[in-house]
Structure formats: structure tokens, C-alpha cells
Scaffold this motif. Structure first.
Motif, PDB file in Angstrom:
ATOM      1  N   HIS A 215       0.825  -1.206   0.000  1.00  0.00           N
ATOM      2  CA  HIS A 215       0.000   0.000   0.000  1.00  0.00           C
ATOM      3  C   HIS A 215       0.863   1.261   0.000  1.00  0.00           C
ATOM      4  CE1 HIS A 215      -3.635  -2.340   0.807  1.00  0.00           C
ATOM      5  NE2 HIS A 215      -2.873  -3.063   1.615  1.00  0.00           N
ATOM      6  N   ARG A 216       1.959   1.228  -0.728  1.00  0.00           N
ATOM      7  CA  ARG A 216       2.894   2.357  -0.683  1.00  0.00           C
ATOM      8  C   ARG A 216       2.304   3.658  -1.213  1.00  0.00           C
ATOM      9  NH1 ARG A 216       5.086  -1.765  -3.558  1.00  0.00           N
ATOM     10  NH2 ARG A 216       5.253  -1.537  -5.807  1.00  0.00           N
ATOM     11  N   GLU A 217       1.197   3.583  -1.920  1.00  0.00           N
ATOM     12  CA  GLU A 217       0.566   4.801  -2.431  1.00  0.00           C
ATOM     13  C   GLU A 217      -0.684   5.185  -1.657  1.00  0.00           C
ATOM     14  OE1 GLU A 217      -0.036   4.540  -6.631  1.00  0.00           O
ATOM     15  OE2 GLU A 217       2.025   3.914  -7.003  1.00  0.00           O
ATOM     16  N   ASP A 218      -1.263   4.257  -0.895  1.00  0.00           N
ATOM     17  CA  ASP A 218      -2.532   4.557  -0.223  1.00  0.00           C
ATOM     18  C   ASP A 218      -2.610   3.953   1.178  1.00  0.00           C
ATOM     19  OD1 ASP A 218      -2.657   1.912  -0.964  1.00  0.00           O
ATOM     20  OD2 ASP A 218      -4.716   1.993  -1.666  1.00  0.00           O
ATOM     21  N   ALA A 219      -1.520   3.975   1.915  1.00  0.00           N
ATOM     22  CA  ALA A 219      -1.477   3.345   3.236  1.00  0.00           C
ATOM     23  C   ALA A 219      -2.375   4.084   4.234  1.00  0.00           C
ATOM     24  CB  ALA A 219      -0.043   3.324   3.757  1.00  0.00           C
ATOM     25  N   ASP A 220      -3.107   3.308   5.026  1.00  0.00           N
ATOM     26  CA  ASP A 220      -3.926   3.824   6.122  1.00  0.00           C
ATOM     27  C   ASP A 220      -3.146   3.569   7.409  1.00  0.00           C
ATOM     28  OD1 ASP A 220      -5.802   4.458   8.046  1.00  0.00           O
ATOM     29  OD2 ASP A 220      -7.139   2.779   7.579  1.00  0.00           O
ATOM     30  N   LEU A 221      -2.328   4.535   7.804  1.00  0.00           N
ATOM     31  CA  LEU A 221      -1.444   4.333   8.952  1.00  0.00           C
ATOM     32  C   LEU A 221      -2.217   4.202  10.255  1.00  0.00           C
ATOM     33  CD1 LEU A 221       1.555   6.652   8.050  1.00  0.00           C
ATOM     34  CD2 LEU A 221       1.334   4.187   7.763  1.00  0.00           C
ATOM     35  N   ASP A 222      -3.354   4.880  10.379  1.00  0.00           N
ATOM     36  CA  ASP A 222      -4.157   4.734  11.598  1.00  0.00           C
ATOM     37  C   ASP A 222      -4.679   3.302  11.720  1.00  0.00           C
ATOM     38  OD1 ASP A 222      -3.839   7.356  12.486  1.00  0.00           O
ATOM     39  OD2 ASP A 222      -5.564   8.068  11.343  1.00  0.00           O
ATOM     40  N   GLY A 223      -5.198   2.764  10.634  1.00  0.00           N
ATOM     41  CA  GLY A 223      -5.675   1.387  10.645  1.00  0.00           C
ATOM     42  C   GLY A 223      -4.549   0.406  10.910  1.00  0.00           C
ATOM     43  N   LEU A 224      -3.393   0.654  10.303  1.00  0.00           N
ATOM     44  CA  LEU A 224      -2.227  -0.199  10.520  1.00  0.00           C
ATOM     45  C   LEU A 224      -1.836  -0.203  11.987  1.00  0.00           C
ATOM     46  CD1 LEU A 224       0.220  -1.894   9.589  1.00  0.00           C
ATOM     47  CD2 LEU A 224       1.380   0.277   9.094  1.00  0.00           C
ATOM     48  N   LYS A 225      -1.783   0.986  12.611  1.00  0.00           N
ATOM     49  CA  LYS A 225      -1.393   1.067  14.021  1.00  0.00           C
ATOM     50  C   LYS A 225      -2.415   0.400  14.937  1.00  0.00           C
ATOM     51  CE  LYS A 225       1.807   4.898  13.998  1.00  0.00           C
ATOM     52  NZ  LYS A 225       2.165   6.176  14.621  1.00  0.00           N
ATOM     53  N   LYS A 226      -3.697   0.469  14.599  1.00  0.00           N
ATOM     54  CA  LYS A 226      -4.716  -0.230  15.392  1.00  0.00           C
ATOM     55  C   LYS A 226      -4.477  -1.739  15.342  1.00  0.00           C
ATOM     56  CE  LYS A 226      -8.318   3.231  14.952  1.00  0.00           C
ATOM     57  NZ  LYS A 226      -9.605   3.592  14.346  1.00  0.00           N
ATOM     58  N   ASN A 227      -4.187  -2.253  14.152  1.00  0.00           N
ATOM     59  CA  ASN A 227      -3.890  -3.681  14.026  1.00  0.00           C
ATOM     60  C   ASN A 227      -2.633  -4.055  14.796  1.00  0.00           C
ATOM     61  OD1 ASN A 227      -6.100  -4.313  12.400  1.00  0.00           O
ATOM     62  ND2 ASN A 227      -4.992  -3.842  10.523  1.00  0.00           N
ATOM     63  N   LEU A 228      -1.622  -3.210  14.726  1.00  0.00           N
ATOM     64  CA  LEU A 228      -0.377  -3.489  15.446  1.00  0.00           C
ATOM     65  C   LEU A 228      -0.579  -3.436  16.955  1.00  0.00           C
ATOM     66  CD1 LEU A 228       2.246  -1.596  13.269  1.00  0.00           C
ATOM     67  CD2 LEU A 228       2.064  -4.075  13.611  1.00  0.00           C
ATOM     68  N   ARG A 229      -1.393  -2.489  17.431  1.00  0.00           N
ATOM     69  CA  ARG A 229      -1.666  -2.437  18.871  1.00  0.00           C
ATOM     70  C   ARG A 229      -2.311  -3.736  19.347  1.00  0.00           C
ATOM     71  NH1 ARG A 229      -2.356   3.149  18.009  1.00  0.00           N
ATOM     72  NH2 ARG A 229      -4.566   2.994  17.549  1.00  0.00           N
ATOM     73  N   ALA A 230      -3.245  -4.261  18.557  1.00  0.00           N
ATOM     74  CA  ALA A 230      -3.881  -5.528  18.921  1.00  0.00           C
ATOM     75  C   ALA A 230      -2.866  -6.673  18.881  1.00  0.00           C
ATOM     76  CB  ALA A 230      -5.050  -5.810  17.986  1.00  0.00           C
ATOM     77  N   LEU A 231      -2.032  -6.710  17.864  1.00  0.00           N
ATOM     78  CA  LEU A 231      -1.038  -7.768  17.721  1.00  0.00           C
ATOM     79  C   LEU A 231       0.021  -7.713  18.817  1.00  0.00           C
ATOM     80  CD1 LEU A 231       0.215 -10.064  15.960  1.00  0.00           C
ATOM     81  CD2 LEU A 231       1.430  -8.265  14.724  1.00  0.00           C
ATOM     82  N   LEU A 232       0.477  -6.507  19.134  1.00  0.00           N
ATOM     83  CA  LEU A 232       1.598  -6.341  20.060  1.00  0.00           C
ATOM     84  C   LEU A 232       1.175  -6.097  21.509  1.00  0.00           C
ATOM     85  CD1 LEU A 232       3.883  -4.139  17.783  1.00  0.00           C
ATOM     86  CD2 LEU A 232       4.249  -6.523  18.445  1.00  0.00           C
ATOM     87  N   GLU A 233      -0.107  -6.184  21.796  1.00  0.00           N
ATOM     88  CA  GLU A 233      -0.607  -5.915  23.155  1.00  0.00           C
ATOM     89  C   GLU A 233       0.160  -6.658  24.245  1.00  0.00           C
ATOM     90  OE1 GLU A 233      -2.459  -4.079  26.101  1.00  0.00           O
ATOM     91  OE2 GLU A 233      -2.753  -3.573  23.998  1.00  0.00           O
ATOM     92  N   PRO A 234       0.486  -7.938  24.059  1.00  0.00           N
ATOM     93  CA  PRO A 234       1.210  -8.645  25.127  1.00  0.00           C
ATOM     94  C   PRO A 234       2.592  -8.061  25.431  1.00  0.00           C
ATOM     95  CG  PRO A 234       0.342 -10.204  23.531  1.00  0.00           C
ATOM     96  CD  PRO A 234       0.140  -8.834  22.963  1.00  0.00           C
TER      97      PRO A 234
END
Length: 90
Positions: free
Chosen positions: A65-84
């Protein structure tokens, strides 16, 4: 923690045409993951399997998604993944 060769294998990129972009995305991905983990520096990222997967996930997302990245959505997914592994709030 993650080599350029591993990233190229993960992204299924065979040629060297994207090496510079891939290296920049790797640095950005590591920085984003460190930020989500609430670390002061990228160097503080532990080489855990979960952190490696998070960086590779971020790399793949940014590459695709180098032209249309949704960084807010990406960070939400990462927060869920990295919560532990996330540090307690500042």
C-alpha cells in the motif's frame, strides 16, 4: 533483527530493484513497531518472534500500500497484535 534477504523472501521480491525502498521500509516498519510498543528507541526492540512478525507484517502492508497506506488502521492492528509486549502507558 531482520535482514534484507528475509524481507525480500517475505515480500516475494527476487530482483534487487527494490533494495533501497525495502531498506527504507524496514527502518520505517521498525520505527512504527517501536512506537506502538511505546519504546524510546528502535534499538530497544527485542528480537522476539512476535516483534519480528509485527515488523514483517508492517513491511508487507507498507510495500503493498505504498501509495494509499492507512497508517491509523495499521497502528490499530499493530496495537492488537503487540498488546502482550506493549509497555504500560506513559
Amino acid at each position: 533483527m531482520i535482514t534484507l534477504d528475509l524481507v525480500k523472501e517475505w515480500l516475494k521480491v527476487d530482483q534487487d530493484d527494490y533494495d533501497e525502498l525495502t531498506d527504507q521500509l524496514l527502518q520505517s516498519s521498525s520505527s512504527i513497531c517501536a512506537d506502538v510498543l511505546r519504546l524510546d528507541r528502535v534499538d530497544d526492540l527485542e528480537p522476539t518472534p512476535l516483534n519480528r512478525i509485527a515488523i514483517l507484517f508492517t513491511m508487507a502492508y507498507l510495500f503493498e500500500h505504498r501509495e494509499d497506506a492507512d497508517l491509523d488502521g495499521l497502528k490499530k492492528n499493530l496495537r492488537a497484535l503487540l498488546e502482550p509486549e506493549r509497555k504500560a502507558a506513559f
